[in-house]
Scaffold this motif. Structure first.
Motif: not given
Length: 401
Positions: A285-294
């Motif tokens: 994939s060209s995007v490896q991760f996504t980030t969230r806040v708990a």
């Protein structure tokens, strides 16, 4: 390197690991479903099942632009303020009613039928680009094919005025620019906003002749979207539809260089191309991760994620999880991989998924049909200096035709 030494995915910036994320993921994944990364100051979620579970968890929020922006040094905070303001108006960085409202602006018209109607145009553009390079026996797959292909598709959909079309060339991806604190693209954004505003009255009246105006016209009549919101999600359409898809195609071509029998399979059985598009996305994939806040405390596999903690869903690792995919490091264009994580999961599932899949399917089918016996025509493979974006700086090949 041992598991204890690989305590941060930021080691991917090190020369030893540069360009080899999947080897690191496998090392970490063998020991952890979720781990704390001291350098990134984030929980890293590594396995497919936990990523899909958390991606649907309403206790995790994607509205993280303000948090990141506040943490910047004062000088960088001031410089990046214009880009932060744009990103905050994108549906991708909103939750709840605000996300639903912004998603409605575009979603109703990015339908499978809409994409089917675009296929002929995508096919013609792919063939025209190949007509220019095939006789030479050599091309840069990214520069000569995937980038102008995706740019041409997005320029038509987004309705960028012809005098401003050059502003889409080599589109870098706004998320990379923001999270790397780069102001380089701010002049481009200002020029694009000026061109966008030229047709604001026609757009608001639903009288523009471009596809973007047609896509949003009905919703504009139902809700009072601000000009900033419309522009921000116009840019999201470009970001998702051009930069990431450009490099999905480039990464797919690189994968076929390493799996020549799969290139032969696609050549001999073009009907597998639609299924192959999903496998290409799973594989690299060209995007490896996504980030969230708990937003609240979350218990996961004997780990307590506390309210306010950052959680990184490592999509690239989930896509190579041996618990979900047999022999995950092998490209298999017949594999059923439509549950890959490259489009995200849950309410933030990529709106442009159908368009990206169509472009990958058509691009790779055309590429292998018109060229064969590929040879790498550069001394090494170079990637954008990023641990999230798997963007090739180029992929020059020689071939028979």
């Amino acid at each position: 390197m041992t598991v204890s030494e690989a305590s941060s995915i930021s080691v991917l910036f090190d020369q030893e690991w540069s360009g080899k994320p999947y080897e690191l993921y496998a090392l970490l994944q063998a020991e952890h479903a979720i781990m704390w990364d001291d350098i990134m100051r984030s929980w890293i979620v590594l396995r497919h099942s936990q990523i899909t579970e958390l991606a649907k968890d309403a206790r995790l929020s994607g509205a993280r632009i303000d948090d990141f922006h506040r943490q910047l040094p004062p000088e960088s905070r001031a410089t990046m303020a214009p880009l932060a303001a744009i990103l905050k108006d994108m549906m991708l960085f909103n939750e709840g009613p605000a996300h639903s409202r912004l998603r409605k602006l575009i979603r109703p018209n990015l339908s499978p039928r809409f994409i089917r109607d675009l296929r002929t145009m995508i096919e013609k553009l792919a063939d025209a680009l190949l007509d220019q390079v095939v006789p030479t026996g050599e091309m840069d797959v990214v520069r000569d094919f995937s980038e102008p292909l995706t740019r041409g598709v997005i320029a038509m959909i987004a309705g960028v005025p012809s005098h401003a079309a050059h502003l889409l060339e080599n589109w870098p991806g706004l998320l990379h620019e923001f999270f790397s604190q780069s102001p380089d693209e701010l002049p481009r954004l200002a020029a694009l906003r000026a061109a966008f505003d030229e047709t604001a009255d026609l757009r608001q009246a639903g009288a523009g002749d471009d596809l973007f105006t047609q896509m949003i016209a009905e919703q504009l009549g139902r809700d009072s979207y601000t000009a900033d919101e419309v522009f921000a999600n116009f840019l999201l359409l470009i970001d998702a539809g051009q930069a990431t898809t450009t490099h999905l195609i480039g990464n797919a071509a690189l994968a076929l260089l390493h799996h020549r029998e799969q290139a032969d399979l696609l050549r001999q059985r073009p009907e597998v191309a639609a299924n192959a598009a999903h496998e290409f996305m799973r594989y690299d994939s060209s995007v490896q991760f996504t980030t969230r806040v708990a937003l609240a405390d979350i218990e996961l596999d004997d780990v307590r994620i506390r309210q306010g903690d950052t959680v990184t869903l490592l999509l690239g690792a989930g896509n190579r999880d041996p618990r979900r995919y047999a022999d995950p490091g092998r490209l298999d264009l017949t594999r059923k991989a439509s549950d890959h994580l490259s489009f995200g999961h849950g309410i933030h599932y990529c709106l442009g998924a159908s368009l990206a899949l169509a472009e990958i399917e058509i691009a790779m089918q055309r590429l292998v049909r018109r060229t064969w016996n590929w040879r790498l025509a550069q001394s090494e493979i170079n990637w954008l200096d990023s641990i999230n974006f798997r963007f090739l700086t180029g992929l020059r090949i020689r071939f028979d035709h």
